[in-house]
Write a protein that holds these residues in place. Sequence first.
Motif, short mmCIF file in Angstrom:
data_model
loop_
_atom_site.label_atom_id
_atom_site.label_comp_id
_atom_site.label_asym_id
_atom_site.label_seq_id
_atom_site.Cartn_x
_atom_site.Cartn_y
_atom_site.Cartn_z
N SER A 18 0.82 -1.21 0.00
CA SER A 18 0.00 0.00 0.00
C SER A 18 0.85 1.26 0.00
N PHE A 19 0.35 2.30 -0.67
CA PHE A 19 0.95 3.62 -0.59
C PHE A 19 0.21 4.39 0.49
N THR A 20 0.92 4.88 1.48
CA THR A 20 0.32 5.71 2.51
C THR A 20 0.02 7.09 1.96
N GLU A 21 0.98 7.58 1.12
CA GLU A 21 0.84 8.92 0.56
C GLU A 21 1.59 9.01 -0.75
N VAL A 22 0.97 9.64 -1.74
CA VAL A 22 1.66 10.01 -2.98
C VAL A 22 1.46 11.51 -3.13
N ARG A 23 2.59 12.23 -3.13
CA ARG A 23 2.54 13.69 -3.21
C ARG A 23 3.04 14.15 -4.59
N ILE A 24 2.22 14.97 -5.27
CA ILE A 24 2.67 15.63 -6.48
C ILE A 24 3.32 16.93 -6.02
N VAL B 67 -1.74 15.81 -2.25
CA VAL B 67 -1.47 14.51 -1.65
C VAL B 67 -2.64 13.57 -1.91
N PHE B 68 -2.31 12.41 -2.48
CA PHE B 68 -3.26 11.29 -2.61
C PHE B 68 -2.94 10.36 -1.44
N GLU B 69 -3.93 9.97 -0.67
CA GLU B 69 -3.67 9.17 0.53
C GLU B 69 -4.27 7.77 0.43
N ASN B 70 -3.57 6.82 1.10
CA ASN B 70 -4.05 5.46 1.31
C ASN B 70 -4.55 4.78 0.03
N ILE B 71 -3.60 4.42 -0.82
CA ILE B 71 -3.92 3.71 -2.05
C ILE B 71 -3.47 2.27 -1.90
N PRO B 72 -4.40 1.32 -1.76
CA PRO B 72 -4.03 -0.09 -1.58
C PRO B 72 -3.32 -0.66 -2.80
N ALA B 73 -2.61 -1.75 -2.60
CA ALA B 73 -1.89 -2.43 -3.68
C ALA B 73 -2.85 -2.79 -4.80
N GLY B 74 -2.46 -2.46 -6.03
CA GLY B 74 -3.26 -2.79 -7.21
C GLY B 74 -4.50 -1.94 -7.41
N GLU B 75 -4.70 -0.92 -6.60
CA GLU B 75 -5.92 -0.11 -6.66
C GLU B 75 -5.65 1.30 -7.20
#
Length: 121
Positions: free
Chosen positions: A39-45, A51-59
């Motif tokens: 899982s990604f806790t946070e992806v920041r552009i 900030v995109f938060e809480n992106i599960p694996a494969g989602e």
Amino acid sequence: MKRFLAILVLFIVVVSSCTDRDDDVDMVNIRIKNDTDFSFTEVRIIEKDTVFENIPAGEFSDYYEFESAAEEMQLSIVTDSATYGYSPNQAVIDSLPIGFYTYELAIDEENQVEFNFRIDY
């Protein structure tokens, strides 16, 4: 007659409730796809401080709207155990046209971010 009115009302409800997702689009819409097994806790552009938060694996994340955005932008990815960075190889000056796009993100065996840009139709 009642049957005809019932069918007519049903038809009107179905036709009026059907809208295409790009009917009211007036901005660049970007989402993140997590192409990893964790899982990604946070992806920041970075450039947009978004900030995109809480992106599960494969989602996928939800779409976020931007007035302007490029095909590739500098990112930081935070997981439970590590932080990864991504910087585009070349600066992109032009903005994407209005529409829907996905940044597909993966991490290779050397812990480098693999970035794939996709136009969503």
